[in-house]
Design a protein around this motif. Structure first.
Motif, PDB file in Angstrom:
ATOM      1  N   THR A   1       0.836  -1.206   0.000  1.00 22.53           N
ATOM      2  CA  THR A   1       0.000   0.000   0.000  1.00 22.53           C
ATOM      3  C   THR A   1       0.869   1.253   0.000  1.00 22.53           C
ATOM      4  O   THR A   1       0.590   2.216  -0.728  1.00 22.53           O
TER       5      THR A   1
ATOM      6  N   THR B   1      -5.383  10.397  -2.973  1.00 26.46           N
ATOM      7  CA  THR B   1      -4.647   9.405  -2.192  1.00 26.46           C
ATOM      8  C   THR B   1      -5.345   9.026  -0.883  1.00 26.46           C
ATOM      9  O   THR B   1      -4.840   8.191  -0.143  1.00 26.46           O
ATOM     10  N   THR B   2      -6.499   9.587  -0.611  1.00 24.71           N
ATOM     11  CA  THR B   2      -7.175   9.358   0.660  1.00 24.71           C
ATOM     12  C   THR B   2      -7.439   7.878   0.945  1.00 24.71           C
ATOM     13  O   THR B   2      -7.161   7.414   2.057  1.00 24.71           O
ATOM     14  N   PRO B   3      -7.959   7.091   0.013  1.00 30.29           N
ATOM     15  CA  PRO B   3      -8.204   5.673   0.326  1.00 30.29           C
ATOM     16  C   PRO B   3      -6.927   4.914   0.714  1.00 30.29           C
ATOM     17  O   PRO B   3      -6.962   4.091   1.630  1.00 30.29           O
TER      18      PRO B   3
ATOM     19  N   ARG C   1      -5.899   6.012   4.243  1.00 25.97           N
ATOM     20  CA  ARG C   1      -6.765   5.366   5.238  1.00 25.97           C
ATOM     21  C   ARG C   1      -6.400   3.894   5.413  1.00 25.97           C
ATOM     22  O   ARG C   1      -6.424   3.380   6.526  1.00 25.97           O
ATOM     23  N   ARG C   2      -6.063   3.231   4.309  1.00 26.19           N
ATOM     24  CA  ARG C   2      -5.654   1.827   4.382  1.00 26.19           C
ATOM     25  C   ARG C   2      -4.363   1.694   5.208  1.00 26.19           C
ATOM     26  O   ARG C   2      -4.235   0.772   6.008  1.00 26.19           O
TER      27      ARG C   2
ATOM     28  N   THR D   1      -5.278   1.979   8.891  1.00 20.39           N
ATOM     29  CA  THR D   1      -5.939   0.750   9.342  1.00 20.39           C
ATOM     30  C   THR D   1      -4.927  -0.375   9.542  1.00 20.39           C
ATOM     31  O   THR D   1      -4.951  -1.080  10.559  1.00 20.39           O
TER      32      THR D   1
END
Length: 79
Positions: free
Chosen positions: A20, A33-35, A38-39, A42
């Motif tokens: 990632t 690039t937000t997703p 966030r990954r 997490t």
């Protein structure tokens, strides 16, 4: 040097984190690039709270050793 055996699920989480991060680094800043960010958050939480770390006295080099163990797996899936 002591050989540390990490659980497969923990190595898998770290390998996912590395993949990632590489995807995020390869994207232009304007490409949404937000997703990926966030990954990473997490995955970081899952790695740091994994039950492995609450076991008996883990070495200070544990996280670095984990990254090395996961590096080969992350590169194998990226290819």
């Amino acid at each position: 040097m002591q050989c540390t055996s990490f659980p497969d699920d923990l190595v898998g989480l770290q390998a996912d984190w590395l993949r990632t991060y590489r995807m995020l680094a390869a994207r232009p800043a304007t490409a949404g690039t937000t997703p990926l960010r966030r990954r990473l958050i997490t995955l970081s939480c899952a790695i740091s709270t994994h039950p492995y770390w609450s076991g008996p006295a883990r070495t200070a080099g544990g996280p670095a050793e984990l990254r090395r163990a996961a590096g080969a797996r992350a590169w194998a899936r990226a290819a």
